[in-house]
Design a protein around this motif. Structure first.
Motif, PDB file in Angstrom:
ATOM      1  N   PHE A 201     -13.326  29.898  10.187  1.00  0.00           N
ATOM      2  CA  PHE A 201     -12.098  28.809   9.947  1.00  0.00           C
ATOM      3  C   PHE A 201     -10.886  29.108  10.280  1.00  0.00           C
ATOM      4  CE2 PHE A 201     -15.041  28.085   6.307  1.00  0.00           C
ATOM      5  CZ  PHE A 201     -15.513  26.409   6.455  1.00  0.00           C
ATOM      6  N   SER A 204     -10.504  27.871  13.845  1.00  0.00           N
ATOM      7  CA  SER A 204     -10.974  26.452  13.931  1.00  0.00           C
ATOM      8  C   SER A 204      -9.593  25.538  14.780  1.00  0.00           C
ATOM      9  CB  SER A 204     -11.441  25.665  12.578  1.00  0.00           C
ATOM     10  OG  SER A 204     -10.457  25.692  11.725  1.00  0.00           O
ATOM     11  N   TYR A 205      -8.730  25.754  14.239  1.00  0.00           N
ATOM     12  CA  TYR A 205      -7.372  24.840  14.934  1.00  0.00           C
ATOM     13  C   TYR A 205      -7.535  25.362  16.278  1.00  0.00           C
ATOM     14  CZ  TYR A 205      -2.903  23.359  15.671  1.00  0.00           C
ATOM     15  OH  TYR A 205      -1.804  22.546  16.164  1.00  0.00           O
ATOM     16  N   ARG A 269     -12.559  22.167  12.422  1.00  0.00           N
ATOM     17  CA  ARG A 269     -12.093  22.404  11.061  1.00  0.00           C
ATOM     18  C   ARG A 269     -13.003  21.877  10.046  1.00  0.00           C
ATOM     19  NH1 ARG A 269      -5.863  20.070  11.506  1.00  0.00           N
ATOM     20  NH2 ARG A 269      -7.172  18.596  12.659  1.00  0.00           N
TER      21      ARG A 269
END
Length: 327
Positions: A201, A204-205, A269
């Motif tokens: 997570f 993710s960006y 995301r």
């Protein structure tokens, strides 16, 4: 998106109940609840639930989520929709090192998940090094992974022959199974899986930026090489931890990311969350089918996954144009 999330949660709950209360011995949740309230912990149903069904279902959730997220990360970092932990040999590397640990250090069972992680990591780095040094195409990269997987599988077979007493249950390990898993063997790996998904997570960006292309990502200030190394490490952590207790499960990391991209697009995301959820659902469902299809005989979940995953892999090969394998 709220409707989709509600559907996924509903499917998870239904599949969870299906996994917990189906098998060779059938009993109702109401009967189990009454035994729990009355403190009757010695009944057959209670023991089956606590020492067989519950750890098995938790193992399916953990392994399904880990392999699905691992496959999503590998496909992102290699920019190849045909990549998954089992196809490019990452799972075989984890399995090889896990069996080495079980054979040479049987007195330290806690080393198995750590060894599986290092096996997955070294295999991932080797495949990535091949891609960097040779400028390999996506199909060539997959073939390289298949070759490495063959070598590692031969190593696994050699260990099982040379150390048969130290590798008890190797057949189930090779196929992939949740049968016989205990809480003590599960918790260390689940802890590592939780850390891996959390880091997934976190990245993710950056994966969304990487999806724009290497040159564009670099121009936006992204350190592409460092990101790839970190993401490969996280992917290895997830697949290695799953292999350490579930064996060489295949195709979850291939099928689930495609399902998630069809549902929510390419935003990592969202992809990572839905991959973890759908991966857990998929693993529980396949394990339940393995328990019921040929009852009272039980089919290991790895066989069910192979029956589903192999046709899906062939479909991807035929559906995509050559040289354009990624969606």
């Amino acid at each position: 998106m709220l409707i989709l999330s509600f559907i996924i949660i509903l499917l998870f709950v239904l599949t969870l109940c299906f996994s917990l209360f189906t098998g060779n011995t059938m009993f109702s949740p109401l009967k189990l609840w009454n035994d729990f309230i009355q403190g009757q912990s010695n009944t057959t149903e209670y023991r089956i639930f606590m020492y067989s069904r519950l750890p098995r279902t938790m193992a399916a959730i953990a392994a399904g989520a880990a392999l699905a997220v691992s496959g999503t990360l590998i496909q992102a970092v290699l920019n190849n929709a045909l990549a998954s932990p089992n196809i490019i040999g990452v799972s075989s590397g984890a399995g090889f090192f896990a069996l080495l640990s079980a054979s040479f250090f049987p007195m330290y069972p806690g080393l198995v998940p750590i060894s599986a992680f290092w096996g997955a990591l070294l295999t991932s780095m080797l495949i990535y090094l091949i891609a960097v040094k040779t400028g390999a195409s996506r199909i060539t990269l997959i073939l390289s992974g298949v070759a490495i997987s063959g070598i590692l599988s031969a190593g696994i077979d050699l260990i099982t022959i040379l150390y048969p007493d130290d590798v008890i249950g190797a057949t189930g390990f090779m196929v992939g199974s949740f049968s016989g898993i205990t809480f003590s063997s599960l918790f260390p790996a689940v802890f590592l899986i939780g850390i891996g998904i959390l880091f997934a997570f976190v990245f993710s960006y950056d994966l969304n930026i990487l999806a724009l292309g290497e040159s564009t990502a670099a121009s936006l200030g992204l350190r592409v090489s460092s990101l790839r190394l970190l993401v490969i490490t996280v992917s290895a952590l997830l697949s290695g931890a799953a292999v350490s207790f579930a064996g060489l499960l295949g195709f979850i990391g291939l099928i689930v990311p495609h399902i998630c991209r069809a549902l929510v697009g390419h935003d990592y995301r969202k992809l990572i969350f839905y991959a973890a959820a759908i991966g857990a659902i998929f693993a529980m469902l396949c394990d339940s089918l393995g328990k019921l299809l040929f009852a009272p005989f039980e089919v290991p979940v790895g066989i069910v996954l192979s029956f589903l995953g192999s046709p899906f892999f062939l479909f991807l090969l035929f559906a995509k144009k050559r040289g354009r394998i990624y969606e």
